[in-house]
Design a protein around this motif. Structure first.
Motif: not given
Length: 711
Positions: A633-641, A646-648
């Motif tokens: 998930c980190a590749f789209c929603h960022g590291p450590d959430a 850019i995306l939710p």
């Protein structure tokens, strides 16, 4: 460039092309229908138009126009703007021919505008299945079109190469370029056209594919040749392509272990350059799959042709020569970054060279006739190599940087000292204007790596915990990441001047005969600099981060500067830092001297509050969910959430508090049409619930920060 030498080269190249492609009627003033072999070869004599991706086949991104210059650029104003139908990253280089401007947006849309008024002529939406976005490692961007013989060519994210009628936007032909549409290939690059052929590569190495580049007949879409960039499974035998002999003779002996199980990589996802003087085609080849050389090839071999510049015969795709900048690459150091051609005076004699500044941090000057390395110097901070051995052309590596046993903090990072953002070259100053950046990366081998078909397969650890909870420490990390605009002397191999930015991931550059360099930055400033000194002369607030390069053209004596704006790409998706956008959609901005148009007032973005679930999760669930999140998930929603916006941001998601709704989206794919695929292929409902536990734990931290008045 030596004009006498250029003229001779043009004459010889013209002889080569006229026999393979009928010359179309028309010329300047006749529009895209008049764009043929002769006109593209002579593009430098038509500075009013921008007919190819880099301005001319040399891809120097130099506008030989002087109406807008260092003395009057302060009078530059917005002539018109167009809102785009997509709000993801905008990376396109527009093409302008005889008063019509063609550009692409994210999701591979194509739009044609009146270049003077901004009136939309047509809009083509290829209706890419949004689920394909999961395979796009670095956003659902597109870098532009090519034009030829009344057609506009776009390569869609889902692999279709599409020819559109330049006047209407109607499809003339379409062909699927992927060898297997079930595999996670994507295309974000701009096609190139020469000698009646359209050439395109692909991306997807991070997810486990095998790279290749293909040429198609421009008028019919019929495949002419294909060159695989890395060897396939030996058990499958030859591919039946032009690359077979060189794969068997040169490439395969440099690979070890069961390399084919991970795909191999080597995707040619961006730079493709035609040399009209030498009649050669240069392909920039990407990283390995997986990244980790120990996993990919048992830690042995150069792994040709990863991280290489390949020279091919454009008519047949036959191999001519190669230069590999990063043998046995293991850091995602692609050589897909832009290539420019020129003739430079080196050691008292003219040399036909190609110049490239790939991810690994070295600026290369290479004899483009034979691939001989002329010079290579570092343009950015490096800890993986101390230099390049000029006898062998190989980097002098720091052994510990290969992270075979222990982890290593290495510069550059996978984002590179220079990424896809185009550089430019001014024949008037003799300088290359290079967008560079300083970003470190801690590399560590992934324990127990197993290849997962269609998923991210890096072979390096991506464990949670990279984003500090301490806000002062977080801000210090952000402040340490720098961007630079370097005016690089390619003969002396040193900077003439440079500008430092407060962050990386800034836009490509444009050099002009008006002694200007144009560049946008990630903070949303579109700027003009004195090309000789680097002094900033003009700036415009674009209301969104800028990553694309500008172009310049002229219509009826009026010079314009055009640029696509809209933040996105690999860094914003994978970083934890706030999105700088005020305007949420991308735009096309066009400027002229005395322009009076104005953008609408930007509105402050409103973010939902943190939304942690009230469920009681065990520490084991949170830990398991963190590991799953980090590799998916980190590749789209960022590291450590920590999403950039850019995306939710999943910590603020309305479904985070509802286990059934979370499962419907993440496990079952309820939002597949929006690009959020189902993860049931790899994970059970219990594992998906563990991810909710982890994101929920991060949401609680955010809620506490918001309560304390911080972000």
């Amino acid at each position: 460039m030596n004009r006498k030498g250029l003229k001779i080269g043009l004459l010889s190249a013209t002889v080569l092309v006229v026999s393979s492609m009928p010359v179309l009627s028309g010329g300047p003033g006749s529009g895209v229908r008049g764009v043929d072999a002769q006109r593209l070869i002579n593009a430098r004599s038509e500075p009013d138009n921008w007919m190819t991706h880099g301005g001319t086949y040399a891809e120097q991104r130099f506008a030989d126009l002087t109406q807008i210059n260092a003395d009057n650029v302060k009078q530059l104003g917005l002539a018109w703007y167009a809102d785009l139908p997509t709000n993801r990253g905008q990376e396109s280089t527009p093409i302008e021919v005889d008063g019509t401007l063609y550009t692409t947006t994210s999701w591979s849309n194509v739009m044609a505008f009146d270049a003077v008024t901004g009136k939309l002529k047509w809009h083509y939406d290829p209706k890419v299945d949004k689920a394909r976005g999961h395979s796009a490692c670095c956003d659902v961007v597109n870098r532009g079109v090519a034009v030829w013989g009344g057609l506009v060519f776009v390569a869609a994210l889902d692999g279709r190469l599409i020819a559109l009628d330049a006047a209407t936007g109607k499809v003339k032909w379409s062909t699927q370029t992927f060898t297997d549409t079930a595999k996670p290939y994507t295309i974000t690059g701009a096609p190139r056209v020469m000698k009646g052929l359209v050439v395109i590569g692909n991306g997807g190495a991070e997810l486990g594919v095998r790279g290749y580049v293909t040429a198609y007949d421009a008028m019919t879409g019929k495949k002419k040749w294909r060159f695989f960039t890395v060897p396939g499974n030996p058990a499958d035998g030859p591919d039946g392509e032009v690359s077979d002999s060189v794969m068997a003779g040169k490439a395969a002996p440099t690979w070890f272990g069961e390399y084919w199980k991970g795909g191999g990589g080597g995707t040619a996802w961006d730079t493709i350059v035609y040399d009209q003087e030498l009649d050669q085609l240069y392909i920039g080849v990407g990283n390995g799959s997986p990244w980790n050389h120990m996993i990919r090839s048992d830690g042995k071999g150069d792994n040709l042709f990863l991280s290489s510049v390949l020279a091919l015969k454009p008519d047949t795709g036959e191999y001519l020569w190669h230069y590999q900048g990063t043998p046995g690459e293991t850091w995602d150091y692609t050589a897909t970054q832009p290539i420019m051609l020129s003739t430079l005076m080196i050691d008292g004699r003219p040399r036909k060279v190609l110049m490239q500044a790939p991810k690994n941090g070295f600026f290369y000057v290479i004899d483009r006739a034979n691939g001989q390395l002329i010079s290579a110097k570092s343009f950015a901070t490096q800890t993986w190599a101390t230099g390049v051995d000029m006898k062998t052309g190989r980097p002098i590596e720091v052994p510990e940087a290969r992270f075979r046993k222990a982890g290593a903090l290495v510069m550059p990072s996978p984002l590179g000292a220079h990424n896809w953002h185009p550089m430019s070259y001014s024949p008037r100053t003799g300088l290359v204007y290079l967008p560079a950046q300083e970003i470190p990366q801690f590399y560590q081998a992934q324990e127990g790596f197993q290849h997962r078909e269609g998923a991210w397969n890096l072979g390096i650890a991506t464990d949670p915990g990279g984003v500090p909870d301490d806000r002062a420490q977080f801000k210090a990390i952000k402040a340490a990441l720098k961007g630079r605009l370097i005016a690089w002397d390619p003969v002396a191999q040193k900077p003439a001047w440079e500008i430092t930015y407060d962050g990386p991931w800034n836009g490509g550059t444009l050099a002009t005969a008006g002694n200007l360099v144009f560049q946008g930055n990630g903070a949303g400033d579109f700027q003009a600099f004195n090309a000789s000194t680097g002094s900033k002369l003009w700036s415009f607030k674009a209301q969104t981060g800028i990553v694309a390069p500008a172009i310049s053209y002229a219509v009826k004596g009026q010079q314009y500067v055009a640029i696509m704006v809209g933040y996105g790409g690999a860094f914003p998706l994978t970083a934890a830092f706030d999105d700088p956008r005020d305007a949420r959609n991308g735009r096309l901005l066009v400027f002229k001297l005395g322009g009076k148009a104005a953008l609408p007032r930007a509105t402050e973005p409103v973010f939902a509050a943190a939304n942690p679930p009230s469920d009681a999760f065990t520490p084991e669930q949170v830990a398991e969910g963190g590991k799953i999140y980090s590799v998916n998930c980190a590749f789209c929603h960022g590291p450590d959430a920590h999403a950039s916006g850019i995306l939710p941001d999943l910590r603020r998601s309305g479904v985070l508090t509802d286990a059934a709704a979370w499962k419907a989206v993440v496990h079952d794919g309820a939002l597949k049409a929006n690009g959020m695929i189902a993860f049931s292929r790899w994970y059970t409902p219990a594992q998906v619930e563990a991810v909710r536990a982890y994101v929920g734990s991060q949401a609680k931290k955010l809620q506490a920060q918001e309560a304390a008045g911080g972000k």
